[in-house]
Design a protein around this motif. Structure first.
Motif, PDB file in Angstrom:
ATOM      1  N   ASP A   4       0.733  -1.187  -0.133  1.00  0.00           N
ATOM      2  CA  ASP A   4      -0.044  -0.022   0.001  1.00  0.00           C
ATOM      3  C   ASP A   4       1.036   1.397   0.015  1.00  0.00           C
ATOM      4  OD1 ASP A   4      -2.081  -1.866   0.260  1.00  0.00           O
ATOM      5  OD2 ASP A   4      -2.202  -1.701   2.299  1.00  0.00           O
ATOM      6  N   ARG A   5       1.846   1.443   0.577  1.00  0.00           N
ATOM      7  CA  ARG A   5       2.612   2.570   0.966  1.00  0.00           C
ATOM      8  C   ARG A   5       3.541   2.375  -0.354  1.00  0.00           C
ATOM      9  NH1 ARG A   5       4.640   4.316   6.699  1.00  0.00           N
ATOM     10  NH2 ARG A   5       2.881   4.079   7.621  1.00  0.00           N
ATOM     11  N   ALA A   6       3.988   1.410  -0.812  1.00  0.00           N
ATOM     12  CA  ALA A   6       4.843   1.640  -2.078  1.00  0.00           C
ATOM     13  C   ALA A   6       4.061   2.022  -3.183  1.00  0.00           C
ATOM     14  CB  ALA A   6       5.436  -0.028  -2.304  1.00  0.00           C
ATOM     15  N   ILE A   7       2.891   1.426  -3.336  1.00  0.00           N
ATOM     16  CA  ILE A   7       1.862   2.280  -4.455  1.00  0.00           C
ATOM     17  C   ILE A   7       1.804   3.519  -4.300  1.00  0.00           C
ATOM     18  CG2 ILE A   7      -0.452   2.127  -5.472  1.00  0.00           C
ATOM     19  CD1 ILE A   7       1.060  -0.078  -5.985  1.00  0.00           C
ATOM     20  N   PHE A   8       1.657   4.391  -3.232  1.00  0.00           N
ATOM     21  CA  PHE A   8       1.448   5.556  -2.829  1.00  0.00           C
ATOM     22  C   PHE A   8       2.747   6.332  -3.224  1.00  0.00           C
ATOM     23  CE2 PHE A   8      -1.636   4.703   0.881  1.00  0.00           C
ATOM     24  CZ  PHE A   8      -2.845   4.934   0.067  1.00  0.00           C
ATOM     25  N   LEU A   9       3.857   5.691  -2.829  1.00  0.00           N
ATOM     26  CA  LEU A   9       5.156   6.490  -3.042  1.00  0.00           C
ATOM     27  C   LEU A   9       5.276   6.270  -4.775  1.00  0.00           C
ATOM     28  CD1 LEU A   9       7.866   7.452  -2.170  1.00  0.00           C
ATOM     29  CD2 LEU A   9       8.762   4.939  -2.547  1.00  0.00           C
ATOM     30  N   LEU A  10       5.295   5.101  -5.442  1.00  0.00           N
ATOM     31  CA  LEU A  10       5.237   5.091  -6.935  1.00  0.00           C
ATOM     32  C   LEU A  10       4.400   5.982  -7.624  1.00  0.00           C
ATOM     33  CD1 LEU A  10       6.310   3.754  -9.368  1.00  0.00           C
ATOM     34  CD2 LEU A  10       4.439   2.070  -9.143  1.00  0.00           C
ATOM     35  N   ALA A  11       2.935   6.201  -7.086  1.00  0.00           N
ATOM     36  CA  ALA A  11       2.136   7.162  -7.784  1.00  0.00           C
ATOM     37  C   ALA A  11       2.471   8.415  -7.368  1.00  0.00           C
ATOM     38  CB  ALA A  11       0.612   7.008  -7.433  1.00  0.00           C
ATOM     39  N   GLY A  12       2.761   8.924  -6.487  1.00  0.00           N
ATOM     40  CA  GLY A  12       3.226  10.355  -6.027  1.00  0.00           C
ATOM     41  C   GLY A  12       4.420  10.645  -6.863  1.00  0.00           C
ATOM     42  N   THR A  13       5.393   9.963  -6.919  1.00  0.00           N
ATOM     43  CA  THR A  13       6.749  10.004  -7.724  1.00  0.00           C
ATOM     44  C   THR A  13       6.433  10.371  -9.109  1.00  0.00           C
ATOM     45  OG1 THR A  13       8.005   8.763  -5.939  1.00  0.00           O
ATOM     46  CG2 THR A  13       9.184   9.432  -8.153  1.00  0.00           C
ATOM     47  N   LEU A  14       5.596   9.572  -9.842  1.00  0.00           N
ATOM     48  CA  LEU A  14       5.287   9.484 -11.035  1.00  0.00           C
ATOM     49  C   LEU A  14       4.529  10.734 -11.580  1.00  0.00           C
ATOM     50  CD1 LEU A  14       4.515   5.960 -12.034  1.00  0.00           C
ATOM     51  CD2 LEU A  14       6.236   7.249 -12.686  1.00  0.00           C
ATOM     52  N   VAL A  15       3.674  11.221 -10.731  1.00  0.00           N
ATOM     53  CA  VAL A  15       2.837  12.465 -10.809  1.00  0.00           C
ATOM     54  C   VAL A  15       3.670  13.481 -10.696  1.00  0.00           C
ATOM     55  CG1 VAL A  15       0.872  13.907  -9.803  1.00  0.00           C
ATOM     56  CG2 VAL A  15       0.559  11.396 -10.101  1.00  0.00           C
ATOM     57  N   VAL A  16       4.462  13.856  -9.457  1.00  0.00           N
ATOM     58  CA  VAL A  16       5.405  14.764  -9.694  1.00  0.00           C
ATOM     59  C   VAL A  16       6.423  15.028 -10.783  1.00  0.00           C
ATOM     60  CG1 VAL A  16       7.431  15.761  -8.263  1.00  0.00           C
ATOM     61  CG2 VAL A  16       5.427  15.032  -7.104  1.00  0.00           C
ATOM     62  N   LEU A  17       6.806  13.792 -11.205  1.00  0.00           N
ATOM     63  CA  LEU A  17       7.924  13.612 -12.224  1.00  0.00           C
ATOM     64  C   LEU A  17       7.240  14.074 -13.586  1.00  0.00           C
ATOM     65  CD1 LEU A  17      10.660  12.668 -13.503  1.00  0.00           C
ATOM     66  CD2 LEU A  17       9.580  10.466 -13.814  1.00  0.00           C
ATOM     67  N   SER A  18       5.930  13.598 -13.901  1.00  0.00           N
ATOM     68  CA  SER A  18       5.164  14.082 -14.898  1.00  0.00           C
ATOM     69  C   SER A  18       4.955  15.646 -14.826  1.00  0.00           C
ATOM     70  CB  SER A  18       3.740  13.407 -15.001  1.00  0.00           C
ATOM     71  OG  SER A  18       3.003  13.851 -15.993  1.00  0.00           O
ATOM     72  N   ALA A  19       4.634  16.354 -13.625  1.00  0.00           N
ATOM     73  CA  ALA A  19       4.415  17.763 -13.741  1.00  0.00           C
ATOM     74  C   ALA A  19       5.760  18.388 -14.034  1.00  0.00           C
ATOM     75  CB  ALA A  19       3.967  18.055 -12.003  1.00  0.00           C
ATOM     76  N   LEU A  20       6.853  17.904 -13.435  1.00  0.00           N
ATOM     77  CA  LEU A  20       8.277  18.547 -13.973  1.00  0.00           C
ATOM     78  C   LEU A  20       8.510  18.485 -15.350  1.00  0.00           C
ATOM     79  CD1 LEU A  20      10.520  17.375 -10.802  1.00  0.00           C
ATOM     80  CD2 LEU A  20       9.612  19.885 -11.525  1.00  0.00           C
ATOM     81  N   LEU A  21       8.291  17.217 -16.019  1.00  0.00           N
ATOM     82  CA  LEU A  21       8.569  16.916 -17.406  1.00  0.00           C
ATOM     83  C   LEU A  21       7.683  17.687 -18.229  1.00  0.00           C
ATOM     84  CD1 LEU A  21       9.277  13.380 -17.568  1.00  0.00           C
ATOM     85  CD2 LEU A  21      11.004  15.176 -17.920  1.00  0.00           C
ATOM     86  N   THR A  22       6.389  18.072 -17.819  1.00  0.00           N
ATOM     87  CA  THR A  22       5.386  18.791 -18.519  1.00  0.00           C
ATOM     88  C   THR A  22       5.861  20.353 -18.652  1.00  0.00           C
ATOM     89  OG1 THR A  22       3.600  17.357 -18.024  1.00  0.00           O
ATOM     90  CG2 THR A  22       3.028  19.650 -18.584  1.00  0.00           C
ATOM     91  N   LEU A  23       6.401  20.662 -17.450  1.00  0.00           N
ATOM     92  CA  LEU A  23       6.916  22.165 -17.431  1.00  0.00           C
ATOM     93  C   LEU A  23       8.144  22.133 -18.377  1.00  0.00           C
ATOM     94  CD1 LEU A  23       6.160  23.060 -13.712  1.00  0.00           C
ATOM     95  CD2 LEU A  23       5.128  23.964 -15.701  1.00  0.00           C
ATOM     96  N   LEU A  24       9.112  21.415 -18.004  1.00  0.00           N
ATOM     97  CA  LEU A  24      10.519  21.417 -18.733  1.00  0.00           C
ATOM     98  C   LEU A  24      10.736  21.013 -20.064  1.00  0.00           C
ATOM     99  CD1 LEU A  24      12.405  20.647 -15.549  1.00  0.00           C
ATOM    100  CD2 LEU A  24      11.809  22.812 -16.211  1.00  0.00           C
ATOM    101  N   VAL A  25       9.816  19.684 -20.532  1.00  0.00           N
ATOM    102  CA  VAL A  25      10.056  19.413 -21.763  1.00  0.00           C
ATOM    103  C   VAL A  25       8.960  19.430 -22.731  1.00  0.00           C
ATOM    104  CG1 VAL A  25      10.670  17.047 -22.841  1.00  0.00           C
ATOM    105  CG2 VAL A  25      11.594  17.563 -20.446  1.00  0.00           C
ATOM    106  N   SER A  26       8.022  18.818 -22.411  1.00  0.00           N
ATOM    107  CA  SER A  26       6.690  18.763 -23.419  1.00  0.00           C
ATOM    108  C   SER A  26       5.469  18.618 -22.514  1.00  0.00           C
ATOM    109  CB  SER A  26       7.058  17.673 -24.420  1.00  0.00           C
ATOM    110  OG  SER A  26       5.744  17.406 -25.119  1.00  0.00           O
ATOM    111  N   GLN A  27       4.511  19.205 -23.224  1.00  0.00           N
ATOM    112  CA  GLN A  27       3.075  19.208 -22.413  1.00  0.00           C
ATOM    113  C   GLN A  27       2.673  17.784 -22.595  1.00  0.00           C
ATOM    114  OE1 GLN A  27       0.831  22.245 -24.067  1.00  0.00           O
ATOM    115  NE2 GLN A  27       1.831  23.830 -23.082  1.00  0.00           N
ATOM    116  N   TRP A  28       3.075  16.771 -23.468  1.00  0.00           N
ATOM    117  CA  TRP A  28       2.529  15.636 -23.716  1.00  0.00           C
ATOM    118  C   TRP A  28       2.820  14.790 -22.336  1.00  0.00           C
ATOM    119  CZ3 TRP A  28      -0.902  14.268 -27.093  1.00  0.00           C
ATOM    120  CH2 TRP A  28      -0.819  14.867 -28.321  1.00  0.00           C
ATOM    121  N   TRP A  29       3.677  15.226 -21.604  1.00  0.00           N
ATOM    122  CA  TRP A  29       3.968  14.407 -20.355  1.00  0.00           C
ATOM    123  C   TRP A  29       3.019  14.342 -19.386  1.00  0.00           C
ATOM    124  CZ3 TRP A  29       7.543  10.623 -19.685  1.00  0.00           C
ATOM    125  CH2 TRP A  29       8.519  10.670 -20.480  1.00  0.00           C
TER     126      TRP A  29
END
Length: 67
Positions: A4-29
């Motif tokens: 359960d905690r690992a899923i929360f960690l994985l999902a949170g990390t992917l959402v933050v990474l997606s937000a950063l990549l959207t801002l820095l690389v491409s809106q498709w992230w």
């Protein structure tokens, strides 16, 4: 750490990474964040989470929500 905690960690990390990549690389992230959100909604309705299956194979202990 249980699944359960690992899923929360994985999902949170992917959402933050997606937000950063959207801002820095491409809106498709932003599609990565949408995929994570849809997967979380699907797993809450069905009780099946593909990431939990993978984490279980790696030896992560079961939690109370995802067995």
């Amino acid at each position: 750490m249980n699944i359960d905690r690992a899923i929360f960690l994985l999902a949170g990390t992917l959402v933050v990474l997606s937000a950063l990549l959207t801002l820095l690389v491409s809106q498709w992230w932003v599609l990565l964040a949408a995929f994570v959100g849809l997967n979380l909604a699907q797993s809450s309705l069905t009780g099946f989470c593909p990431a939990a299956v993978l984490l279980r194979r790696f030896g992560v202990a079961s939690g109370c929500a995802l067995r």
